[in-house]
Design an enzyme around this catalytic site. Structure first.
Site, PDB file in Angstrom:
ATOM      1  CB  SER A 157     -17.741 -18.119 -12.180  1.00  0.00           C
ATOM      2  OG  SER A 157     -17.897 -18.204 -10.778  1.00  0.00           O
ATOM      3  CE1 TYR A 183     -17.259 -12.929 -11.519  1.00  0.00           C
ATOM      4  CE2 TYR A 183     -18.453 -14.524 -10.170  1.00  0.00           C
ATOM      5  CZ  TYR A 183     -17.346 -14.181 -10.922  1.00  0.00           C
ATOM      6  OH  TYR A 183     -16.320 -15.083 -11.089  1.00  0.00           O
TER       7      TYR A 183
END
Length: 321
Positions: A157, A183
């Site tokens: 990501s 994350y």
């Protein structure tokens, strides 16, 4: 070939004219969103897809379209996999190895984003344990099923820019837990895994690549307040306007899955192996902290960092690969 595709390309655009008959593919996270679309388009072009999911009943419902769209020769079978429980990961991997059929492609698609602090069954911080360590064990355990010419695609990501991995405190035992920091660590780990897996297996013709699907509205954001997301987008768009850049546009799910499919099937492997791709091209290195939408940070492609993470991961899961 790759120059014809970009941010708005869809899975069907990328695979136009491609016949995947005879190819066998493993896709994790096929109970929603990108996983379902990835499985659908591969099966629609003739691939035999093995879809892994934690909730098989949910996956069965979500993948009805995969079976409907499957071309002649294309198929879908589901297997149970809970990436937050290494006993489940090992059971899934062992069953696949016992079955003995090889894979041409593995797409590590499943993941979780920015939940409250928690731990996996094995005591790892939820995002690092699920997004990285679960896939780390699964893919290494089935590596013998990957024949020459196979590819591993690790979904990362742009969120990797939030943080490098923390090799000293991966479970936030001494660091304050911040959901997006965690994350970022897990997504950087997804890229570093591809870097090191590619290095270890390229001599036998098995290659790996990391991809960013883009900004898509899927179940991945279920832990986030919609108001928070909108405020975040507004802030990013204000920065973009100040820099003379266009505002953020959400991708559709077929557009989001396109880079996974492009890197899996279409891109010449020598141009993408061991790298990080976005919008159906190899992402450029970007160190400017104000740029949060495009490019890859150097720490995410650092081969020494990748080897160190691999060693740490082996220690954490208690297995040497």
């Amino acid at each position: 070939m790759s120059q014809h595709f970009g941010a708005k390309s869809t899975t069907d655009d990328v695979l136009a004219g491609v016949d995947l008959t005879g190819k066998r593919v493993l896709v994790t996270g096929v109970s929603a969103g990108l996983g379902v679309e990835t499985a659908r388009t591969l099966a629609a072009h003739g691939a035999s897809v093995v879809g892994a999911a934690r909730d098989l009943a949910k996956a069965e419902r979500a993948t009805a379209i995969v079976r409907e769209d499957a071309a002649t020769g294309g198929s879908l079978e589901l297997v149970a996999l809970d990436l937050a429980d290494l006993a489940s990961v090992r059971a899934c991997a062992d069953a696949l190895v016992a079955d003995g059929r090889s894979f041409d492609l593995v797409i590590a698609n499943a993941g979780v984003m920015a939940p409250p602090f928690g731990k996996t069954v094995d005591g790892f911080e939820t995002q690092f344990g699920t997004n990285h360590l679960g896939h780390f064990v699964l893919i290494n355990r089935i590596a013998s099923l990957l024949k020459a010419g196979s590819r591993v695609v690790s979904l990362a990501s742009s969120g990797h820019r939030f943080s490098d991995v923390d090799l000293e405190d991966p479970n936030f035992e001494t660091t304050e837990y911040v959901p997006f920091t965690a994350y970022g660590r897990s997504k950087t780990a997804n890229i570093l895994f591809a870097v090191e897996f590619d290095r270890r297996h390229k001599d036998r013709g098995v290659r790996a690549v990391a991809v960013h699907p883009g900004g898509i509205q899927t179940e991945l954001a279920r832990h986030l307040d919609p108001a928070f997301i909108q405020a975040w987008i507004d802030d990013l768009n204000a920065q973009a306007a100040a820099q003379g850049n266009p505002p953020i546009e959400w991708k559709t799910i077929p557009q989001g899955a396109a880079t996974s499919v492009w890197a899996s099937v279409v891109a010449p492997i020598e141009t993408v192996a061991g790298l990080y791709c976005e919008d159906c091209h190899v992402a450029p290195p970007v160190e400017d902290a104000s740029e949060v939408r495009f490019g890859v940070r150097s720490y995410a492609l650092d081969p020494a960092r990748a080897q160190a993470l691999w060693a740490l991961s082996e220690t954490m899961v208690g297995e040497t690969f």
